[in-house]
Design a protein around this motif. Structure first.
Motif, PDB file in Angstrom:
ATOM      1  N   ALA A 117      27.479  52.392  47.936  1.00 21.89           N
ATOM      2  CA  ALA A 117      27.131  52.438  46.501  1.00 21.89           C
ATOM      3  C   ALA A 117      28.330  52.847  45.643  1.00 21.89           C
ATOM      4  CB  ALA A 117      25.964  53.411  46.294  1.00 21.89           C
ATOM      5  N   GLY A 118      29.452  52.185  45.871  1.00 22.19           N
ATOM      6  CA  GLY A 118      30.690  52.574  45.162  1.00 22.19           C
ATOM      7  C   GLY A 118      30.748  52.182  43.704  1.00 22.19           C
ATOM      8  N   PHE A 119      29.846  51.303  43.271  1.00 22.05           N
ATOM      9  CA  PHE A 119      29.686  50.918  41.858  1.00 22.05           C
ATOM     10  C   PHE A 119      30.933  50.304  41.212  1.00 22.05           C
ATOM     11  CE2 PHE A 119      25.430  52.471  41.727  1.00 22.05           C
ATOM     12  CZ  PHE A 119      24.858  51.836  40.623  1.00 22.05           C
ATOM     13  N   TYR A 120      31.919  49.937  42.014  1.00 17.97           N
ATOM     14  CA  TYR A 120      33.104  49.226  41.500  1.00 17.97           C
ATOM     15  C   TYR A 120      33.800  49.995  40.377  1.00 17.97           C
ATOM     16  CZ  TYR A 120      30.764  46.034  44.508  1.00 17.97           C
ATOM     17  OH  TYR A 120      30.136  45.516  45.625  1.00 17.97           O
ATOM     18  N   VAL A 121      33.889  51.324  40.555  1.00 15.13           N
ATOM     19  CA  VAL A 121      34.622  52.187  39.625  1.00 15.13           C
ATOM     20  C   VAL A 121      35.628  53.012  40.430  1.00 15.13           C
ATOM     21  CG1 VAL A 121      32.666  52.364  38.032  1.00 15.13           C
ATOM     22  CG2 VAL A 121      32.965  54.124  39.802  1.00 15.13           C
ATOM     23  N   ASP A 122      36.591  53.590  39.720  1.00 14.40           N
ATOM     24  CA  ASP A 122      37.485  54.587  40.318  1.00 14.40           C
ATOM     25  C   ASP A 122      36.948  55.961  39.925  1.00 14.40           C
ATOM     26  OD1 ASP A 122      39.062  52.559  41.283  1.00 14.40           O
ATOM     27  OD2 ASP A 122      40.674  52.832  39.821  1.00 14.40           O
TER      28      ASP A 122
ATOM     29  N   PHE B 194      35.178  41.375  35.044  1.00 17.16           N
ATOM     30  CA  PHE B 194      35.545  40.225  34.211  1.00 17.16           C
ATOM     31  C   PHE B 194      35.800  40.665  32.767  1.00 17.16           C
ATOM     32  CE2 PHE B 194      34.728  36.609  31.484  1.00 17.16           C
ATOM     33  CZ  PHE B 194      35.340  35.564  32.140  1.00 17.16           C
ATOM     34  N   LEU B 195      34.890  41.459  32.225  1.00 13.48           N
ATOM     35  CA  LEU B 195      34.999  41.860  30.810  1.00 13.48           C
ATOM     36  C   LEU B 195      36.180  42.802  30.571  1.00 13.48           C
ATOM     37  CD1 LEU B 195      31.184  42.418  30.170  1.00 13.48           C
ATOM     38  CD2 LEU B 195      32.606  40.753  28.948  1.00 13.48           C
ATOM     39  N   ARG B 196      36.546  43.598  31.576  1.00 13.45           N
ATOM     40  CA  ARG B 196      37.667  44.543  31.415  1.00 13.45           C
ATOM     41  C   ARG B 196      39.032  43.881  31.623  1.00 13.45           C
ATOM     42  NH1 ARG B 196      36.958  50.213  32.380  1.00 13.45           N
ATOM     43  NH2 ARG B 196      38.920  50.126  33.537  1.00 13.45           N
ATOM     44  N   ASN B 197      39.027  42.682  32.185  1.00  8.53           N
ATOM     45  CA  ASN B 197      40.303  42.038  32.546  1.00  8.53           C
ATOM     46  C   ASN B 197      40.357  40.597  32.039  1.00  8.53           C
ATOM     47  OD1 ASN B 197      41.669  44.052  34.541  1.00  8.53           O
ATOM     48  ND2 ASN B 197      39.513  43.969  35.168  1.00  8.53           N
ATOM     49  N   PRO B 198      40.419  40.399  30.712  1.00  9.34           N
ATOM     50  CA  PRO B 198      40.436  39.017  30.200  1.00  9.34           C
ATOM     51  C   PRO B 198      41.570  38.210  30.822  1.00  9.34           C
ATOM     52  CG  PRO B 198      40.202  40.597  28.395  1.00  9.34           C
ATOM     53  CD  PRO B 198      40.493  41.403  29.638  1.00  9.34           C
ATOM     54  N   GLY B 199      41.226  37.031  31.317  1.00  9.62           N
ATOM     55  CA  GLY B 199      42.238  36.135  31.883  1.00  9.62           C
ATOM     56  C   GLY B 199      42.440  36.290  33.387  1.00  9.62           C
TER      57      GLY B 199
ATOM     58  N   THR C  51      39.940  44.921  42.358  1.00 10.17           N
ATOM     59  CA  THR C  51      40.754  44.171  41.380  1.00 10.17           C
ATOM     60  C   THR C  51      42.187  43.974  41.872  1.00 10.17           C
ATOM     61  OG1 THR C  51      41.298  46.199  40.174  1.00 10.17           O
ATOM     62  CG2 THR C  51      39.466  44.879  39.306  1.00 10.17           C
ATOM     63  N   GLU C  52      42.706  44.913  42.693  1.00 10.28           N
ATOM     64  CA  GLU C  52      44.124  44.840  43.066  1.00 10.28           C
ATOM     65  C   GLU C  52      44.365  44.774  44.580  1.00 10.28           C
ATOM     66  OE1 GLU C  52      46.368  44.269  40.876  1.00 10.28           O
ATOM     67  OE2 GLU C  52      45.135  44.641  39.111  1.00 10.28           O
ATOM     68  N   GLU C  53      44.035  45.861  45.279  1.00  3.23           N
ATOM     69  CA  GLU C  53      44.517  45.955  46.664  1.00  3.23           C
ATOM     70  C   GLU C  53      43.965  44.868  47.586  1.00  3.23           C
ATOM     71  OE1 GLU C  53      44.043  49.751  48.646  1.00  3.23           O
ATOM     72  OE2 GLU C  53      45.411  49.136  50.244  1.00  3.23           O
ATOM     73  N   LEU C  54      42.655  44.651  47.532  1.00  5.46           N
ATOM     74  CA  LEU C  54      42.084  43.656  48.460  1.00  5.46           C
ATOM     75  C   LEU C  54      42.585  42.241  48.167  1.00  5.46           C
ATOM     76  CD1 LEU C  54      40.293  42.904  50.832  1.00  5.46           C
ATOM     77  CD2 LEU C  54      38.359  42.822  49.252  1.00  5.46           C
TER      78      LEU C  54
ATOM     79  N   VAL D  39      43.558  26.497  48.086  1.00  6.86           N
ATOM     80  CA  VAL D  39      42.179  26.467  47.575  1.00  6.86           C
ATOM     81  C   VAL D  39      41.954  27.693  46.689  1.00  6.86           C
ATOM     82  CG1 VAL D  39      41.225  25.196  49.546  1.00  6.86           C
ATOM     83  CG2 VAL D  39      41.249  27.705  49.592  1.00  6.86           C
ATOM     84  N   PRO D  40      41.082  27.566  45.669  1.00  5.86           N
ATOM     85  CA  PRO D  40      40.772  28.735  44.833  1.00  5.86           C
ATOM     86  C   PRO D  40      39.847  29.710  45.559  1.00  5.86           C
ATOM     87  CG  PRO D  40      39.512  26.844  44.092  1.00  5.86           C
ATOM     88  CD  PRO D  40      40.379  26.357  45.214  1.00  5.86           C
ATOM     89  N   LEU D  41      39.627  30.855  44.935  1.00  4.00           N
ATOM     90  CA  LEU D  41      38.869  31.941  45.574  1.00  4.00           C
ATOM     91  C   LEU D  41      37.709  32.400  44.692  1.00  4.00           C
ATOM     92  CD1 LEU D  41      38.830  34.087  47.933  1.00  4.00           C
ATOM     93  CD2 LEU D  41      40.167  35.558  46.414  1.00  4.00           C
ATOM     94  N   LEU D  42      36.546  32.577  45.310  1.00  2.32           N
ATOM     95  CA  LEU D  42      35.395  33.190  44.627  1.00  2.32           C
ATOM     96  C   LEU D  42      35.126  34.536  45.304  1.00  2.32           C
ATOM     97  CD1 LEU D  42      32.968  33.076  42.657  1.00  2.32           C
ATOM     98  CD2 LEU D  42      31.702  31.838  44.445  1.00  2.32           C
ATOM     99  N   ILE D  43      35.108  35.601  44.511  1.00  2.00           N
ATOM    100  CA  ILE D  43      34.807  36.937  45.050  1.00  2.00           C
ATOM    101  C   ILE D  43      33.325  37.220  44.820  1.00  2.00           C
ATOM    102  CG2 ILE D  43      35.296  39.423  44.875  1.00  2.00           C
ATOM    103  CD1 ILE D  43      38.078  38.698  43.809  1.00  2.00           C
TER     104      ILE D  43
END
Ligand SMILES: N[C@@H](CCC(=O)N[C@@H](CS)C(=O)NCC(=O)O)C(=O)O
Length: 287
Positions: free
Chosen positions: A106-111, A163-168, A128-131, A48-52
């Motif tokens: 409040a991690g804001f999804y940044v490194d 999404f915008l930083r990782n086309p495809g 984007t990667e580890e989880l 099955v596909p995944l929605l995050i």
């Protein structure tokens, strides 16, 4: 990579799993939830596909699992849903628990690049990667090649920027009340100052959806819902008009922003429109 199961809860014919793992990117044990739809349980060989779903300020994986109603549409369509936490927890950084809009929750999804938050506030790499890699390794019934992303508020910012930083990388994107122009709103400015430093304005722009959309090629096919009764929208924290204008000026088509009359910033809004967002993802996940 080992995943610990803390609870298994029946939901819309499938199972909501409460899970945890020791994450390298964030330097701590991270809780997350995963919804397996009935199709994944009945036919584990048929992936099955995944929605995050990325949550907003103050949230954990629980908020949306309990009251976002994504499991309703996910069960119908046969889509797994991944609910990550919003930050590392318990890193013992001085002041990390003091504010609702910075640090824990409040991690804001940044490194983060600025000390002391660079010691584990790496929610960009984590989400984007580890989880996902951890989930794909532990749950063979999930298809790593079909992943979509959505989110609310800070999580809407996360969904749009990832999404915008990782086309495809993702098949589709949608958002509820997203922070679309963090470099120009108080929440974003506070977070980026703390995670990147005041001087590092170029880095700020790399995580700003309104800046990123200017460079997007082709249609974006994004669905965004914003409630006109949302206090944070009224206070100028979300700025969807800036995003819409930037997309239009850059010739980016497929930006569908729906201004929902009277809806507020709460999970009543997600519960009302989550079926629409799952259907939006399904259109691309099953294309
Ligand atoms: N209630 C917070 C605002 C933070 C807030 O509204 N957070 C949203 C995301 S930005 C949320 O989803 N809160 C948790 C919930 O409603 O369950 C405060 O002002 O202290």
């Amino acid at each position: 990579m080992a995943v610990t199961t803390k609870a298994t809860i029946a939901s819309f014919g499938g199972k909501l799993l409460k899970l945890s793992h020791n994450a390298t990117t964030t330097n701590c044990e991270m809780n997350f939830n995963l919804y397996l739809p009935p199709q994944a349980i009945a036919h584990p060989d048929k992936k099955v596909p995944l929605l995050i779903y990325l949550s907003g300020l103050t949230c954990t994986a629980e908020n949306c699992s309990e009251k976002g109603f994504f499991q309703h549409g996910a069960s119908k369509n046969g889509i797994a849903v991944l609910y990550p936490d919003t930050s590392p927890r318990g890193l013992n950084i001085e002041g990390e628990d003091d504010a609702y809009d910075f640090g824990s929750g409040a991690g804001f999804y940044v490194d983060a690049t600025k000390a002391p938050y660079d010691k584990g506030y790496n929610m960009y790499s984590y989400v984007t990667e580890e989880l996902p890699q951890t989930v794909f390794a532990a749950f063979r019934e999930i298809d790593s090649t079909r992943v979509s992303i959505t989110g609310h508020s800070m999580g809407g910012h996360g969904a749009l920027t990832l999404f915008l930083r990782n086309p495809g990388k993702y098949k589709s994107v949608s958002a509820f009340a997203p922070i679309t122009n963090p470099v120009n709103c108080p929440w974003g400015q506070k977070a980026f100052k703390g995670y990147f430093g005041e001087e590092n304005q170029e880095k700020w722009k790399e995580h700003d959806a309104t800046e990123l959309v200017k460079k997007w090629k082709g249609p974006l096919n994004v669905l965004i819902d914003v409630g006109t009764g949302d206090n944070f929208y009224k206070q100028g924290q979300l700025l969807p008009e800036n995003f819409e204008k930037a997309a239009k000026e850059a010739g980016v088509t497929g930006v569908n922003i729906r201004y929902q009359p009277d809806y507020d910033h709460s999970y009543y809004t997600m519960a009302t429109f989550s079926d629409d967002h799952v259907e939006h993802a399904a259109k691309y996940l099953f294309a």
